[in-house]
Design an enzyme around this catalytic site. Structure first.
Site, PDB file in Angstrom:
ATOM      1  N   ARG A 194       0.858  -1.198   0.000  1.00 45.74           N
ATOM      2  CA  ARG A 194       0.000   0.000   0.000  1.00 45.74           C
ATOM      3  C   ARG A 194       0.884   1.235   0.000  1.00 45.74           C
ATOM      4  O   ARG A 194       1.637   1.471   0.952  1.00 45.74           O
ATOM      5  CB  ARG A 194      -0.901  -0.014   1.236  1.00 45.74           C
ATOM      6  CG  ARG A 194      -1.813   1.215   1.381  1.00 45.74           C
ATOM      7  CD  ARG A 194      -2.669   1.057   2.633  1.00 45.74           C
ATOM      8  NE  ARG A 194      -3.607   2.142   2.812  1.00 45.74           N
ATOM      9  CZ  ARG A 194      -3.352   3.234   3.526  1.00 45.74           C
ATOM     10  NH1 ARG A 194      -2.175   3.404   4.099  1.00 45.74           N
ATOM     11  NH2 ARG A 194      -4.288   4.156   3.663  1.00 45.74           N
ATOM     12  N   SER A 263     -12.765  -3.704   2.167  1.00 47.06           N
ATOM     13  CA  SER A 263     -12.849  -3.042   3.485  1.00 47.06           C
ATOM     14  C   SER A 263     -14.304  -2.862   3.854  1.00 47.06           C
ATOM     15  O   SER A 263     -15.123  -2.520   3.000  1.00 47.06           O
ATOM     16  CB  SER A 263     -12.246  -1.635   3.433  1.00 47.06           C
ATOM     17  OG  SER A 263     -11.075  -1.618   2.703  1.00 47.06           O
ATOM     18  N   LYS A 292      -5.000   6.127   8.895  1.00 48.23           N
ATOM     19  CA  LYS A 292      -6.236   6.390   8.139  1.00 48.23           C
ATOM     20  C   LYS A 292      -6.929   7.542   8.870  1.00 48.23           C
ATOM     21  O   LYS A 292      -8.014   7.378   9.459  1.00 48.23           O
ATOM     22  CB  LYS A 292      -7.077   5.104   8.157  1.00 48.23           C
ATOM     23  CG  LYS A 292      -8.141   5.028   7.134  1.00 48.23           C
ATOM     24  CD  LYS A 292      -7.693   4.283   5.894  1.00 48.23           C
ATOM     25  CE  LYS A 292      -8.823   4.332   4.893  1.00 48.23           C
ATOM     26  NZ  LYS A 292      -8.402   4.583   3.557  1.00 48.23           N
TER      27      LYS A 292
HETATM   28  C1  LIG Z   1      -6.910  -5.475   5.181  1.00 47.43           C
HETATM   29  C2  LIG Z   1      -7.321  -4.095   4.788  1.00 47.43           C
HETATM   30  N1  LIG Z   1      -8.456  -3.617   5.284  1.00 47.43           N
HETATM   31  C3  LIG Z   1      -8.829  -2.364   4.961  1.00 47.43           C
HETATM   32  C4  LIG Z   1      -8.066  -1.601   4.121  1.00 47.43           C
HETATM   33  C5  LIG Z   1      -8.489  -0.215   3.711  1.00 47.43           C
HETATM   34  O1  LIG Z   1      -8.839  -0.128   2.322  1.00 47.43           O
HETATM   35  P1  LIG Z   1      -9.481   1.200   1.752  1.00 47.43           P
HETATM   36  O2  LIG Z   1     -10.700   1.486   2.515  1.00 47.43           O
HETATM   37  O3  LIG Z   1      -9.600   1.056   0.287  1.00 47.43           O
HETATM   38  O4  LIG Z   1      -8.409   2.289   2.091  1.00 47.43           O
HETATM   39  P2  LIG Z   1      -6.941   2.415   1.499  1.00 47.43           P
HETATM   40  O5  LIG Z   1      -6.116   1.345   2.094  1.00 47.43           O
HETATM   41  O6  LIG Z   1      -7.027   2.280   0.029  1.00 47.43           O
HETATM   42  O7  LIG Z   1      -6.487   3.749   1.935  1.00 47.43           O
HETATM   43  C6  LIG Z   1      -6.880  -2.152   3.627  1.00 47.43           C
HETATM   44  N2  LIG Z   1      -6.078  -1.466   2.790  1.00 47.43           N
HETATM   45  N3  LIG Z   1      -6.533  -3.393   3.970  1.00 47.43           N
HETATM   46  C1  LIG Z   2      -5.280   0.949   5.804  1.00 46.75           C
HETATM   47  C2  LIG Z   2      -6.326   0.933   6.839  1.00 46.75           C
HETATM   48  N1  LIG Z   2      -7.632   0.628   6.587  1.00 46.75           N
HETATM   49  C3  LIG Z   2      -8.392   0.701   7.649  1.00 46.75           C
HETATM   50  C4  LIG Z   2      -9.837   0.458   7.654  1.00 46.75           C
HETATM   51  O1  LIG Z   2     -10.442   0.491   8.711  1.00 46.75           O
HETATM   52  O2  LIG Z   2     -10.372   0.201   6.573  1.00 46.75           O
HETATM   53  S1  LIG Z   2      -7.547   1.132   9.023  1.00 46.75           S
HETATM   54  C5  LIG Z   2      -6.114   1.241   8.169  1.00 46.75           C
HETATM   55  C6  LIG Z   2      -4.802   1.622   8.735  1.00 46.75           C
HETATM   56  C7  LIG Z   2      -4.304   0.694   9.792  1.00 46.75           C
HETATM   57  O3  LIG Z   2      -3.081   1.167  10.148  1.00 46.75           O
HETATM   58  P1  LIG Z   2      -2.461   0.982  11.600  1.00 46.75           P
HETATM   59  O4  LIG Z   2      -2.270  -0.450  11.816  1.00 46.75           O
HETATM   60  O5  LIG Z   2      -1.155   1.723  11.498  1.00 46.75           O
HETATM   61  O6  LIG Z   2      -3.370   1.640  12.578  1.00 46.75           O
END
Ligand SMILES: Cc1ncc(COP(=O)(O)OP(=O)(O)O)c(N)n1
Ligand SMILES: Cc1nc(C(=O)O)sc1CCOP(=O)(O)O
Ligand SMILES: [Mg+2]
Length: 371
Positions: A194, A263, A292
Site C-alpha cells: 500500500r 474493506s 487512516k
Molecule cells: C486489510 C485491509 N483492510 C482495509 C483496508 C483499507 O482499504 P481502503 O478502505 O480502500 O483504504 P486504502 O487502504 O485504500 O487507503 C486495507 N487497505 N486493507
Molecule cells: C489501511 C487501513 N484501513 C483501515 C480500515 O479500517 O479500513 S484502518 C487502516 C490503517 C491501519 O493502520 P495501523 O495499523 O497503522 O493503525
C-alpha cells in the site's frame, strides 16, 4: 536409428535382419518420441496427484490427475512401448541445474506442470503423424491440464489465505524490503503493498520485488487499490475499499483464482461484500489511527458482530498493536491486519512472532467447549 544391413545372433543362429525402410525408420523414431513423452506426462501427473491427495486431501483434484493418467495409458500401446531404447537414448544424461532446484511445493508443482504441458504438446504434434485422433486427444488433454493447474494453484492460494492470521499492510519506508523480510522471517504469510502517493513506475518496481520476496517465503502478495497493477505483476490478489472498483468488475478482470479483499466498516458493508463474492474482508477501523486519519472508529462492537456473522476470513484493522491485540482477540478476532505495529517496529521479526503467538493461542471459551 537402425543400421541399414546387419546380422544378429540369436541362440547361436545367425540371422539377417531386414533393414528398415526409410518410412519404418521414421516411424520408429516417432514411436520413441511418443513413448518417452507418454512416460514423462504420466510421471509429472503422478507427482502432482500425490500432492493433491496427500498434501491437500482434495478428492476432485487428485481424481482429475488420475483420470488424465488413465486416458494417457490408453494411447501407450505395445507397439509404441516396443520402440523404447533407453540405452541408446543420448538424452538420459542431459540435465539442467534448474531441474535440481525446488524452493518449495509451489515451485515443484510449477516445474511438473511445465513438464507435463511440454510433453503433451510433443504428443500432440508427433501424435498427428501416428494417428490423427491422437493429436486431437492430446490437445484436449493439454487444455485440461491448464485448467487443473489454475484450479490447483487457486486452491493453494485460498488455503493459505484461510491459514493466515496476521496481515501486514505496508506504508512507504526507506527499509521497505528489509522490514517485510524481517516479518516474513517471523512467520508472516500475508502482505499487502500500500502506497497511496508513489508513481506507478515506483509502485510496479516495489511490488514486483515484494511479490518475489513473498513467494520466496511462501507468503501471499496482495496489491492495494489497483487491479491493473495486480494483473501486471501477477499478484495473488487485490484489496479494494468502498470507493475502489466494484468486486464484480474486479472478478471479471482477475478471474476466479485470485483473491479479492474488501474493506468494511459496518454490518451492511460486510453483508454486501460477502454477497458480492469477496474472499476476505477488512473489519475496521477498530481504533482511530493516524494511518487512516479522519475515519471514525468502528470499535470492538463491530469485531463482535464479525465474529458472529462472517462466514469468510476477516481481519480486524486499525490501531492494533502488541498492547491491545488481546482486547481485539477477546472480542472474537482470529485475524488482524496492521501497518505501524510492524512497519515501525525495531525488530519486526520479534513483533510478528509475538502477534502470531497471541493469535494462535487457544481461546478460553473454545478450551472450555472442548473440555
Ligand atoms: C486489510 C485491509 N483492510 C482495509 C483496508 C483499507 O482499504 P481502503 O478502505 O480502500 O483504504 P486504502 O487502504 O485504500 O487507503 C486495507 N487497505 N486493507
Ligand atoms: C489501511 C487501513 N484501513 C483501515 C480500515 O479500517 O479500513 S484502518 C487502516 C490503517 C491501519 O493502520 P495501523 O495499523 O497503522 O493503525
Ligand atoms: Mg483503497
Amino acid at each position: 536409428m537402425k543400421e541399414a544391413d546387419y546380422y544378429e545372433s540369436t541362440n547361436g543362429v545367425v540371422v539377417m535382419v531386414e533393414p528398415y525402410s526409410q518410412k519404418e525408420q521414421i516411424q520408429q523414431v516417432v514411436y520413441r518420441i511418443l513413448d518417452a513423452n507418454l512416460d514423462r506426462t504420466r510421471e509429472g501427473l503422478r507427482i502432482i496427484e500425490e500432492w493433491c491427495r496427500f498434501g491437500l486431501n482434495n478428492v476432485q483434484l487428485a481424481g482429475e490427475c488420475k483420470y488424465l493418467r488413465q486416458e494417457l495409458a490408453k494411447w501407450h500401446t505395445a507397439e509404441i512401448r516396443a520402440a523404447r531404447d533407453t540405452v541408446g537414448d543420448i538424452g538420459t544424461e542431459l540435465s539442467h541445474p534448474q531441474e535440481e532446484q525446488r524452493s518449495g511445493i509451489k515451485s515443484l508443482l510449477q516445474a511438473n506442470f511445465c513438464r507435463v504441458q511440454e510433453a503433451l504438446r510433443v504428443l500432440e504434434e508427433y501424435g498427428k503423424l501416428h494417428n490423427l485422433n491422437m493429436g486431437k486427444a492430446f490437445k484436449q488433454m493439454r487444455y485440461r491440464v491448464y485448467t487443473l493447474e489454475s484450479n490447483l494453484m487457486g486452491y493453494q492460494r485460498h488455503q493459505l489465505l484461510w491459514r493466515s492470521h496476521l496481515y501486514l499492510v505496508t506504508s512507504p519506508s526507506d527499509t521497505l524490503l528489509a522490514t517485510v523480510e524481517s516479518a516474513l522471517k517471523g512467520g508472516l504469510t500475508l502482505l499487502q503493498y500500500r502506497d497511496k502517493n508513489a508513481d506507478d513506475t515506483v509502485r510496479l518496481e516495489q511490488a514486483t520485488k515484494l511479490r518475489q520476496l513473498c513467494h520466496a517465503y511462501g507468503a501471499l502478495f496482495i496489491m492495494n487499490d489497483r487491479v491493473d497493477l495486480a494483473l501486471a505483476i501477477d499478484a495473488d490478489g487485490v484489496h479494494l475499499g468502498q470507493q475502489d472498483m466494484p468486486i464484480a468488475m474486479a472478478r471479471q478482470l482477475l478471474g476466479p483464482q485470485k483473491i479479492i479483499g474488501r474493506s468494511t466498516t459496518n454490518s451492511e458493508e460486510m453483508q454486501k461484500a460477502i454477497t458480492d463474492g469477496a474472499d476476505y474482508i477488512g473489519v475496521g477501523p477498530i481504533y482511530e489511527t493516524p494511518t487512516k486519519a479522519g475515519k471514525a472508529a468502528a470499535g470492538l462492537e463491530y469485531v463482535r458482530y464479525a465474529a458472529q456473522n462472517s462466514p469468510i476470513p476477516w481481519f480486524a484493522i486499525g490501531g492494533i498493536d502488541a498492547n491491545n491485540i488481546n482486547d481485539v482477540i477477546d472480542a472474537g478476532a482470529e485475524r488482524v491486519a496492521v501497518v505501524r505495529s510492524l512497519m515501525q517496529a525495531e525488530q519486526p521479526t520479534l513483533v510478528t512472532q509475538y502477534l502470531l503467538s497471541q493469535l494462535n493461542r487457544v481461546k478460553p471459551q473454545q478450551e472450555s467447549i472442548q473440555n
